[in-house]
Motif scaffolding. Structure first.
Motif, PDB file in Angstrom:
ATOM      1  N   ALA A 132      60.340  16.893  -6.987  1.00 47.01           N
ATOM      2  CA  ALA A 132      59.930  15.567  -6.500  1.00 47.01           C
ATOM      3  C   ALA A 132      61.055  14.898  -5.721  1.00 47.01           C
ATOM      4  O   ALA A 132      60.821  14.154  -4.774  1.00 47.01           O
ATOM      5  CB  ALA A 132      59.500  14.697  -7.673  1.00 47.01           C
ATOM      6  N   GLN A 133      62.294  15.162  -6.118  1.00 46.16           N
ATOM      7  CA  GLN A 133      63.431  14.543  -5.439  1.00 46.16           C
ATOM      8  C   GLN A 133      63.913  15.350  -4.233  1.00 46.16           C
ATOM      9  O   GLN A 133      64.946  15.033  -3.644  1.00 46.16           O
ATOM     10  CB  GLN A 133      64.582  14.352  -6.434  1.00 46.16           C
ATOM     11  CG  GLN A 133      64.239  13.281  -7.479  1.00 46.16           C
ATOM     12  CD  GLN A 133      65.297  13.118  -8.540  1.00 46.16           C
ATOM     13  OE1 GLN A 133      65.932  14.104  -8.944  1.00 46.16           O
ATOM     14  NE2 GLN A 133      65.491  11.900  -9.019  1.00 46.16           N
ATOM     15  N   VAL A 164      50.199   7.043 -15.162  1.00 49.86           N
ATOM     16  CA  VAL A 164      51.090   6.892 -14.008  1.00 49.86           C
ATOM     17  C   VAL A 164      50.247   6.460 -12.804  1.00 49.86           C
ATOM     18  O   VAL A 164      49.258   7.119 -12.470  1.00 49.86           O
ATOM     19  CB  VAL A 164      51.811   8.233 -13.707  1.00 49.86           C
ATOM     20  CG1 VAL A 164      52.535   8.183 -12.370  1.00 49.86           C
ATOM     21  CG2 VAL A 164      52.766   8.581 -14.837  1.00 49.86           C
ATOM     22  N   GLY A 165      50.635   5.337 -12.170  1.00 50.26           N
ATOM     23  CA  GLY A 165      49.864   4.820 -11.043  1.00 50.26           C
ATOM     24  C   GLY A 165      49.934   5.739  -9.830  1.00 50.26           C
ATOM     25  O   GLY A 165      50.952   6.409  -9.601  1.00 50.26           O
ATOM     26  N   THR A 166      48.829   5.808  -9.059  1.00 49.40           N
ATOM     27  CA  THR A 166      48.797   6.700  -7.897  1.00 49.40           C
ATOM     28  C   THR A 166      48.507   5.940  -6.599  1.00 49.40           C
ATOM     29  O   THR A 166      48.752   6.473  -5.519  1.00 49.40           O
ATOM     30  CB  THR A 166      47.713   7.790  -8.078  1.00 49.40           C
ATOM     31  OG1 THR A 166      46.469   7.144  -8.376  1.00 49.40           O
ATOM     32  CG2 THR A 166      48.053   8.726  -9.218  1.00 49.40           C
ATOM     33  N   GLU A 167      48.011   4.729  -6.717  1.00 42.08           N
ATOM     34  CA  GLU A 167      47.643   3.942  -5.527  1.00 42.08           C
ATOM     35  C   GLU A 167      48.813   3.784  -4.570  1.00 42.08           C
ATOM     36  O   GLU A 167      49.884   3.301  -4.962  1.00 42.08           O
ATOM     37  CB  GLU A 167      47.201   2.533  -5.959  1.00 42.08           C
ATOM     38  CG  GLU A 167      45.720   2.379  -6.266  1.00 42.08           C
ATOM     39  CD  GLU A 167      44.812   2.709  -5.091  1.00 42.08           C
ATOM     40  OE1 GLU A 167      43.997   3.629  -5.283  1.00 42.08           O
ATOM     41  OE2 GLU A 167      44.925   2.076  -4.009  1.00 42.08           O
ATOM     42  N   GLU A 197      55.149  12.978  -4.023  1.00 43.73           N
ATOM     43  CA  GLU A 197      56.490  13.140  -4.617  1.00 43.73           C
ATOM     44  C   GLU A 197      56.801  11.995  -5.575  1.00 43.73           C
ATOM     45  O   GLU A 197      57.372  12.203  -6.644  1.00 43.73           O
ATOM     46  CB  GLU A 197      57.560  13.227  -3.530  1.00 43.73           C
ATOM     47  CG  GLU A 197      57.602  14.556  -2.780  1.00 43.73           C
ATOM     48  CD  GLU A 197      56.409  14.742  -1.847  1.00 43.73           C
ATOM     49  OE1 GLU A 197      55.821  13.725  -1.399  1.00 43.73           O
ATOM     50  OE2 GLU A 197      56.053  15.906  -1.579  1.00 43.73           O
ATOM     51  N   GLU A 198      56.424  10.773  -5.177  1.00 43.90           N
ATOM     52  CA  GLU A 198      56.672   9.626  -6.066  1.00 43.90           C
ATOM     53  C   GLU A 198      55.902   9.777  -7.373  1.00 43.90           C
ATOM     54  O   GLU A 198      56.423   9.506  -8.462  1.00 43.90           O
ATOM     55  CB  GLU A 198      56.267   8.314  -5.362  1.00 43.90           C
ATOM     56  CG  GLU A 198      57.268   7.866  -4.306  1.00 43.90           C
ATOM     57  CD  GLU A 198      56.717   6.796  -3.368  1.00 43.90           C
ATOM     58  OE1 GLU A 198      57.504   6.264  -2.588  1.00 43.90           O
ATOM     59  OE2 GLU A 198      55.509   6.502  -3.403  1.00 43.90           O
ATOM     60  N   VAL A 244      55.700  11.267 -13.155  1.00 45.54           N
ATOM     61  CA  VAL A 244      55.074  12.160 -14.150  1.00 45.54           C
ATOM     62  C   VAL A 244      56.171  12.935 -14.883  1.00 45.54           C
ATOM     63  O   VAL A 244      56.182  13.023 -16.113  1.00 45.54           O
ATOM     64  CB  VAL A 244      54.060  13.114 -13.468  1.00 45.54           C
ATOM     65  CG1 VAL A 244      53.709  14.287 -14.369  1.00 45.54           C
ATOM     66  CG2 VAL A 244      52.794  12.353 -13.079  1.00 45.54           C
ATOM     67  N   GLY A 245      57.127  13.485 -14.120  1.00 41.80           N
ATOM     68  CA  GLY A 245      58.227  14.239 -14.730  1.00 41.80           C
ATOM     69  C   GLY A 245      59.030  13.380 -15.696  1.00 41.80           C
ATOM     70  O   GLY A 245      59.401  13.828 -16.784  1.00 41.80           O
TER      71      GLY A 245
END
Ligand code: XCC
Ligand code: SF4
Length: 660
Positions: A103-104, A127-130, A135-136, A141-142
């Motif tokens: 992700a980073q 975990v918000g997805t909007e 990657e964010e 999530v991680g």
């Protein structure tokens, strides 16, 4: 012991004979030499403090501290659960680190392959997805995953994926796990001298920790692997020692974590390295897996499998392996001295695992392609050192890749994917019930024999089988993971279902952490309706006929905690205590709706499983199982198929036989 009794795998027998001629001992020989300690084997030995070890061999005897046999046996069992849960969960933790690195943008060579699955996970984790990038989302999530390991209070989040009734039960009985590490540490604490000394209470902590493994660490490991490497779907590949190649550089990957092995697989396809291999006189680079690394890579990339746990030494004895690359778990130390007798380079890669005599090339997900190339180059450089190679000429095709997502999809496509067809088949009695047959090999019993016997008996009795781990590799060798097996072994009702959906009667669902896929599948069956509302209502069993690892004990325990009657073969590590045997049997049945029974003979496992499946059917008010009711629609095709096969013509379940 005669060689016939050692294995049913013809390739294994051929190499064992070879080994004998060469005067090389393997685990098969060491198992004959090393009699199990009769006191330890039954859980009657405590060595948890310096006043002991205390061995309880007489009625009423206690340890120096006064610990009873029941306390000692229970403590030993839950420590096995702690070991197993730790192994699975630590693997899950490393996957979370890998996800964060990806992700980073700090993990070259990796990418997010299944963004759809990531979104499902994000939803379950809150975990918000909007308006966020993939990657964010992956980063958060991680981070939530990592938090799950060290969480002190609350509940392991994925436990909320279990059926509602199950969650209620866990809360009510104090079995709902908090943080994963916390539960494992609590076992270590409670079993220290002078702590928890009530067997029933000790065993409850075993259940809670195992739930943290199945619905926590293992499920996280599976999900992240799917996100990074793709959610499996069926493909065709091969199994057994014959997948090694005479004229290519053979690299065998062995262990459990997919992170490095996937990079190694990619490196074998690097044109520069292939050219380099050719410059050393090889025709190319061949890669094969052992144990669960094999399951991870055969499910996703179709990398052939050289075999299961007891095949690891045999692969080296072929003389054809340039490098055996290992990470964590189920790697025999014997590989060290054995590889020195051959040209094979044993390469350890995990910062957690070194083996004396092995070359250590440490893996770091931030530099995976580079490290993988170095490993492959080491193998290529070793090719000219190969002497005589004897590769047994045995391979079998298999179709792995049955993730629960795919199983849902295959019952209706994207348009109307569901578990309705399977549930209907169970309700009607076409499918009598289902069984998860999983776990290891153990040289104390004939290699692969119990896996094969039990699964074919289930098929004859119209029981649909799912497999993971070394059990899946075992039956792949004997062709059970092909559609044709439905014709050969399956009862008429099961055969109809396999024909209709176009699947083998034995579904390979992945590695040992992927037993979490079975939990998800069972939850989906329970929530689909018609076969009860909780996992404990469904006519299913869990079986580990050749178990040996602590991980298997943890898996068995979380299956029971989830409501699945679970039966183990080989031996019972609590046999010495009637009370502990009762507590994990009837006791757990009362508590969580399922028994754990250890140390059963294969015939007994089949008998008890079928009786249990029928009892569950009856409790649900389903039609009594009747093998003569179904199968008529498939018979004409079946006859044509058999006639073709008789003539030696190639036949496939997926192709309509030409009816004459
Ligand atoms: Fe190990 Fe997973 Fe057992 Fe095989 S089945 S011997 S644990 S590799 Ni997990
Ligand atoms: Fe013996 Fe008790 Fe020490 Fe165990 S904890 S070794 S039973 S004294």
């Amino acid at each position: 012991m005669s060689e016939k009794k050692r294995s049913i795998d013809p390739a294994a027998l051929e190499i064992l004979k070879q080994a004998e001629e060469m005067g090389i001992a393997t685990a098969f020989d060491r198992a004959d030499e090393m009699r199990p300690c009769p006191i330890g084997a039954k859980g009657q030995c405590c060595k948890l403090c310096g006043m002991g070890p205390c061995r309880i061999t007489k009625e009423g005897q206690t340890g120096i501290c006064g610990a009873t046999l029941d306390t000692i046996a229970a403590r030993n069992l839950v420590r096995m659960i702690a070991g197993g849960a730790a192994a699975h969960s630590d693997h899950g933790r490393d996957m979370a680190f890998a996800l964060i690195a990806v992700a980073q943008g700090e993990a070259p060579g990796y990418e997010i392959k299944d963004a759809g699955k990531l979104l499902v996970m994000a939803k379950d984790l809150g975990v918000g997805t909007e308006g966020r990038t993939i990657e964010e989302i992956a980063l958060e999530v991680g981070q939530v995953y990592l938090g799950e390991f060290g969480k002190q209070r609350g509940e392991v989040i994925y436990a909320s994926r279990a059926p509602e009734a199950r969650q209620q039960l866990w809360r009510q009985e104090g079995l709902m796990p908090r943080g994963i590490d916390r539960e494992i540490v609590e076992i270590m604490h409670r079993t220290h001298i002078g702590d928890d000394q009530d067997a029933e209470h000790i065993l409850r902590q075993g259940l809670r920790t195992a739930i943290a493994d199945g619905w926590g660490g293992s499920m996280y490991a599976t999900d992240i692997s799917d996100v990074l490497f793709g959610t499996p779907s069926p493909l065709v590949t091969k199994v057994n020692l014959g997948v090694l190649k005479e004229d290519e550089v053979n690299v065998v990957i062995h262990g459990h974590e997919p992170t490095l092995s996937m990079a190694v697989v990619d490196a074998t396809r690097d044109p520069e390295l292939i050219e380099y291999a050719k410059s050393k006189g090889a025709r190319g680079i061949n890669i094969a897996g052992i144990c669960c690394t094999s399951n991870e890579t055969l499910m996703r990339q179709g990398v052939p499998s050289a075999g299961n746990f007891l095949n690891q030494e045999l692969a080296i004895i072929t003389g054809a392996v340039e490098a055996m690359v290992v990470d964590v778990q189920c790697i025999m130390q014997a590989l060290g001295p054995l590889s020195e007798k051959f040209h094979t380079k044993l390469i350890t890669t995990s910062p957690k695992v070194k083996i004396k005599g092995a070359v250590h090339i440490e893996f770091d997900e931030h530099r995976a392609p580079e490290i993988a190339k170095e490993i492959i180059k080491t193998a290529i450089d070793n090719y000219p050192n190969r002497k005589e190679a004897r590769i047994p000429d045995f391979t079998t095709d298999l179709v792995p890749g049955f993730s629960h997502e795919y199983i849902r999809y295959m019952q209706g496509g994207y348009y109307r994917a569901s578990f309705r067809p399977l549930n209907d088949a169970i309700i009607a009695g076409r499918v009598r019930g289902a069984a998860g047959v999983v776990g290891c090999n153990n040289p104390r019993v004939c290699h692969d024999a119990a896996h094969h016997y039990i699964v074919t008996e289930f098929l004859k009795n119209d029981v649909l089988v799912v497999q993971t781990g070394c059990g899946a590799i075992a039956n792949a060798k004997y062709g059970l993971l092909l559609g044709e097996a439905a014709m050969e072994y399956a009862g008429p009702g099961l055969r109809e279902v396999c024909e209709a959906i176009g699947i083998p009667p034995v579904l390979h669902m992945g590695s040992c952490v992927d037993n979490s896929r079975i939990l998800t599948l069972l939850t989906e069956v329970a929530t689909e309706g018609g076969v009860g509302t909780d996992i404990s209502d469904i006519p299913v069993v869990g079986v580990a006929p050749e178990w040996m690892s602590e991980k298997a004990i943890s898996i068995g325990t979380y299956c029971v905690a989830s409501g699945v009657y679970t039966l183990f073969g080989v031996g019972s590590p609590v046999e010495g205590s009637e009370e502990v045997t009762r507590l994990i049997g009837e006791g757990w049945e009362e508590l969580v709706g399922a028994k754990l029974e250890l140390g059963l003979e294969p015939e007994d496992i089949v008998k008890r499983s079928l009786a249990h499946i029928d009892a569950k059917r009856k409790a649900l008010g389903l039609a009594e199982y009747d093998p003569s009711r179904f199968g008529r629609s498939g018979d004409r095709r079946m006859e044509a198929w058999l006639a073709l096969r008789e003539k030696g013509e190639p036949v496939s379940l997926y192709r309509e036989p030409r009816l004459k």
